[in-house]
Design a protein around this motif. Structure first.
Motif, mmCIF file in Angstrom:
data_model
loop_
_atom_site.group_PDB
_atom_site.id
_atom_site.type_symbol
_atom_site.label_atom_id
_atom_site.label_comp_id
_atom_site.label_asym_id
_atom_site.label_seq_id
_atom_site.Cartn_x
_atom_site.Cartn_y
_atom_site.Cartn_z
ATOM 1 N N TYR A 155 0.817 -1.212 0.000
ATOM 2 C CA TYR A 155 0.000 0.000 0.000
ATOM 3 C C TYR A 155 0.845 1.253 0.000
ATOM 4 N N VAL A 156 1.953 1.197 0.667
ATOM 5 C CA VAL A 156 2.873 2.341 0.650
ATOM 6 C C VAL A 156 3.372 2.586 -0.779
ATOM 7 N N ALA A 159 -4.734 12.227 1.315
ATOM 8 C CA ALA A 159 -4.485 11.156 2.285
ATOM 9 C C ALA A 159 -5.771 10.412 2.596
ATOM 10 N N GLU A 160 -6.857 11.167 2.688
ATOM 11 C CA GLU A 160 -8.152 10.545 2.960
ATOM 12 C C GLU A 160 -8.549 9.603 1.835
ATOM 13 N N TYR A 178 -3.176 14.467 -5.636
ATOM 14 C CA TYR A 178 -3.066 15.797 -5.017
ATOM 15 C C TYR A 178 -3.306 16.893 -6.063
ATOM 16 N N ASP A 233 -4.558 16.914 2.667
ATOM 17 C CA ASP A 233 -5.374 16.138 3.605
ATOM 18 C C ASP A 233 -6.384 15.269 2.881
ATOM 19 N N TYR A 251 0.677 4.401 -2.515
ATOM 20 C CA TYR A 251 0.661 5.771 -1.995
ATOM 21 C C TYR A 251 1.753 6.599 -2.648
ATOM 22 N N ASN A 252 2.953 6.092 -2.681
ATOM 23 C CA ASN A 252 4.073 6.834 -3.259
ATOM 24 C C ASN A 252 3.874 7.111 -4.741
ATOM 25 N N TRP A 293 -8.021 1.917 0.853
ATOM 26 C CA TRP A 293 -7.568 0.744 1.617
ATOM 27 C C TRP A 293 -8.761 0.012 2.209
ATOM 28 N N ARG A 294 -9.672 0.792 2.766
ATOM 29 C CA ARG A 294 -10.877 0.172 3.346
ATOM 30 C C ARG A 294 -11.660 -0.576 2.277
ATOM 31 N N PHE A 341 -6.620 7.782 0.067
ATOM 32 C CA PHE A 341 -5.885 6.507 0.192
ATOM 33 C C PHE A 341 -6.426 5.655 1.325
ATOM 34 N N PHE A 342 -6.871 6.303 2.379
ATOM 35 C CA PHE A 342 -7.435 5.523 3.476
ATOM 36 C C PHE A 342 -8.728 4.846 3.033
ATOM 37 N N PHE A 373 0.158 9.519 -5.002
ATOM 38 C CA PHE A 373 -0.194 10.651 -4.141
ATOM 39 C C PHE A 373 -0.167 11.963 -4.911
#
Lengths: 185, 472
Positions: A28-29, A58-59, A40, A55, A32-33, A65-66, A61-62, A36
């Motif tokens: 997942y990282v 980031a939300e 953005y 912000d 993200y990398n 994941w869910r 990506f969360f 992102f």
């Protein structure tokens, strides 16, 4: 992107998704990398604030994941990211409630232009394009940003906005035509 | 329009990039949230997985270990491996897992020398060969049909052949590189094992002939048996080369083969083999002795180890055998072993010779008459006074045999057809056979003489030559 690279990229993405489903933080990282900054940038065009864009990114990506951990099907991770980003921006503005979305978008876009013009040396042409873009409806703005700035395909854009590929092409053509008119005037 | 598109593509360049520190902070916060979320999630039922989850676990196996505990996973792994190991070990020739069994058996051989020494590996190879021999015995006594037996025996024979070759090679390497004591230990162990294998193989070969199995099987077994014999002789040669000869026993002179770089070391000067020592002339004697000399030259390479002059640098690959000799008591034990080994080999050749000749009655002229039966058993008859009776009995038995043969022929066909060519061929074969047997007897005698004199090398060389003749 050449077809071969597309296939490789697609396979790599599927492997990452599978690993993320199994709970791999490392995978997942990686996602993200990789994504992102584009997310953005996409969100920034809509909210015109760096901190808010960070912000909200980031939300995104969360939430992704869910979504993956719930075992839901993912055909295209990239498209899913942008779709989620759109939804999150919509939610962000809904929370504000007092201002309509289109208007808020336009105001923000104009404001961002001024901010950018102060901070960065901008070519005159690009500034005109940005101004013209800010005066268009959100659907056209999204199409043009996703296509030209973010480099998504018509198919991916269609998945994000919920339209068929053919319809996306038609809309794209109309959007470009309108922007050209606005820029030339 | 193109310009417009290009400008659209450059839009991102004019927006502020995200703050890198904030991006890192957000990443860490994301990971924390994910872990918190995982902690709060209900435990998944790991026994019910979707296909995707299953693939995910395969790609990231550490997850399952975390889920059900490292101890549980280890126990499961041990059980699976143990069961798997049992199944593999129980497999036999012709089974699907048999090649895996072979691979598992030979795995220790690829370990580095620091974990498993060369000597241990040589002994391991022989143990593996013994396993193959036991498998052959099991196959022979199994209830399979002849075709299946033949196929399985051939498969195992090939493996056995490889093992024996490997064992031979390893013993040779050890003899070149290791100390004498170690060489003696390894060579003795290998020789004993190989002798057992040889005996078992001979028994199996007889059984195969009795059961009239596939001729290829017999051929394969014969080939392996020859290889095993060769290995036996080779290890005996290694032992002989290591042990110092008895100083009282007269050694034979050097026999140097100018063409070969390999030299048969002189017993007295063992372990030295000097190229510039005078060559002893091989006297012009009878044909059989010439044959012996020629055989010795031919077979020298199989047995011989290069030596270097004392204090000399020697050629590349030449063994310096002037290291510590085997200690006194050990030397005696090894010599006994060598003598026993040579005697046993001579006995085998004699048995083989007598089985070729068939049942014979040999009035020795001594007080006791002995009769050699085809299977090597000797019958001690009455004293010479009844020689006439014995001869009469022999003549009667031949006559009866001849009548039986004729009766058989008459049963097969009512006519006796004279085939001149066939008769000539038979006659030639008989003469060749007689010559061969004469040579064999000479070689056996020469070997016995050499053994009595303590000249082990010559004895071994004669035995080797005899073996070559038998195998032809």
């Amino acid at each position: 992107m050449p077809r071969r690279l597309k296939i490789i990229s697609s396979v790599q993405e599927k492997v990452l998704v599978t690993q993320i489903r199994a709970g791999s933080e490392k995978a997942y990282v990686k996602v993200y990398n990789q994504y992102f900054e584009p997310i953005y940038q996409f969100i920034y065009f809509k909210v015109s604030s760096r901190e808010v864009a960070e912000d909200l990114s980031a939300e995104v990506f969360f939430k992704i994941w869910r979504y993956l951990n719930q075992g839901k099907r993912v055909r295209n991770l990239r498209a899913l990211l942008y779709t989620t980003a759109r939804n999150i921006v919509t939610d962000y503005y809904r929370k504000k409630k007092e201002v309509s979305l289109d208007l808020a978008w336009q105001e923000q876009f104009v404001a961002s232009q001024q901010e950018v013009a102060e901070q960065v040396n901008v070519l005159g042409d690009i500034e005109r394009v940005k101004r013209g873009l800010g005066q268009m409806k959100e659907e056209y703005q999204e199409l043009l940003i996703l296509r030209y700035d973010q480099g998504l395909s018509h198919k991916e854009i269609g998945e994000i906005i919920g339209k068929k590929t053919g319809a996306v092409r038609v809309l794209m053509h109309r959007a470009l035509k309108e922007l050209k008119q606005r820029v030339s005037t | 329009m193109k310009d417009l598109k290009r400008q659209l593509e450059q839009l991102s360049t004019v927006i502020p990039p995200p703050d890198s520190e904030r991006v890192d902070f957000l990443r860490e916060r994301l990971i924390s949230r994910i872990r918190f979320e995982k902690f709060n999630q209900k435990p998944q039922n790991i026994y019910i997985l979707t296909f995707r989850e299953f693939v995910g676990i395969l790609l990231h196996p550490w997850q399952i270990v975390q889920s059900i505990g490292a101890v549980t996973v280890s126990l499961i792994l041990i059980m699976v491996l143990g069961l798997g190991g049992v199944v593999v070990q129980a497999s036999g020739p012709g089974d699907l897992l048999y090649p895996l069994k072979i691979s598992v058996e030979t795995m220790p051989l690829v370990l580095p020398a620091s974990i498993m020494s060369k000597e241990a590996k040589a002994i391991k190879v022989v143990q593996i060969a013994q396993n193959r021999q036991k498998e052959i015995v099991t196959i022979i006594h199994s209830q399979d049909n002849d075709q299946a037996k033949a196929k399985k025996i051939q498969q195992v024979a090939i493996e056995l052949s490889k093992n024996i070759e490997s064992a031979q090679k390893r013993v040779r390497e050890i003899s070149l590189e290791s100390e004498n004591k170690v060489v003696v230990e390894v060579a003795s162990s290998v020789k004993d094992s190989v002798s057992e294998i040889k005996k078992s193989l001979d028994e199996v070969a007889r059984q195969v002939v009795r059961d009239e199995l596939d001729s290829n099987t017999s051929e394969e077994l014969k080939k392996v048996s020859q290889q095993v014999s060769q290995a036996e002789l080779s290890t005996l040669g290694v032992l002989i080369a290591v042990v110092k000869p008895d100083s009282n026993s007269p050694g034979t002179s050097l026999k140097e083969t100018p063409q070969d770089s390999l030299i048969i070391p002189e017993d007295e000067d063992l372990p030295l083999a000097i190229q510039d020592k005078p060559v002893n002339q091989v006297a012009e004697k009878s044909t059989s002795e010439k044959m012996v000399a020629r055989s010795q030259e031919e077979v020298g390479a199989a047995l011989i180890i290069d030596g270097s002059p004392a204090g000399g640098t020697g050629e590349a690959g030449i063994l310096d055998l002037t290291n510590q000799p085997v200690a006194g008591v050990e030397e005696v034990l090894v010599k006994e072993q060598i003598v026993e080994g040579l005697k046993s080999l001579i006995r085998e050749i004699e048995i083989s010779l007598s089985s070729d000749e068939g049942p014979t009655v040999t009035p020795t002229g001594e007080e006791i008459i002995s009769t050699n039966r085809g299977d090597g058993e000797k019958i001690i008859e009455q004293p010479a006074g009844e020689l006439d009776q014995v001869e009469q009995r022999a003549a009667d038995s031949f006559e009866e045999g001849g009548k039986a043969l004729n009766a058989k022929e008459e049963k097969v066909s009512g006519e006796v057809v004279l085939n001149v060519e066939e008769l000539i061929e038979q006659e030639v074969k008989q003469r060749q056979s007689a010559e061969r047997q004469a040579r064999l007897r000479d070689l056996i005698e020469a070997a016995k003489e050499a053994l009595a004199e303590g000249n082990y090398t010559e004895a071994l060389t004669n035995i080797q030559a005899a073996r070559v003749l038998i195998d032809q």
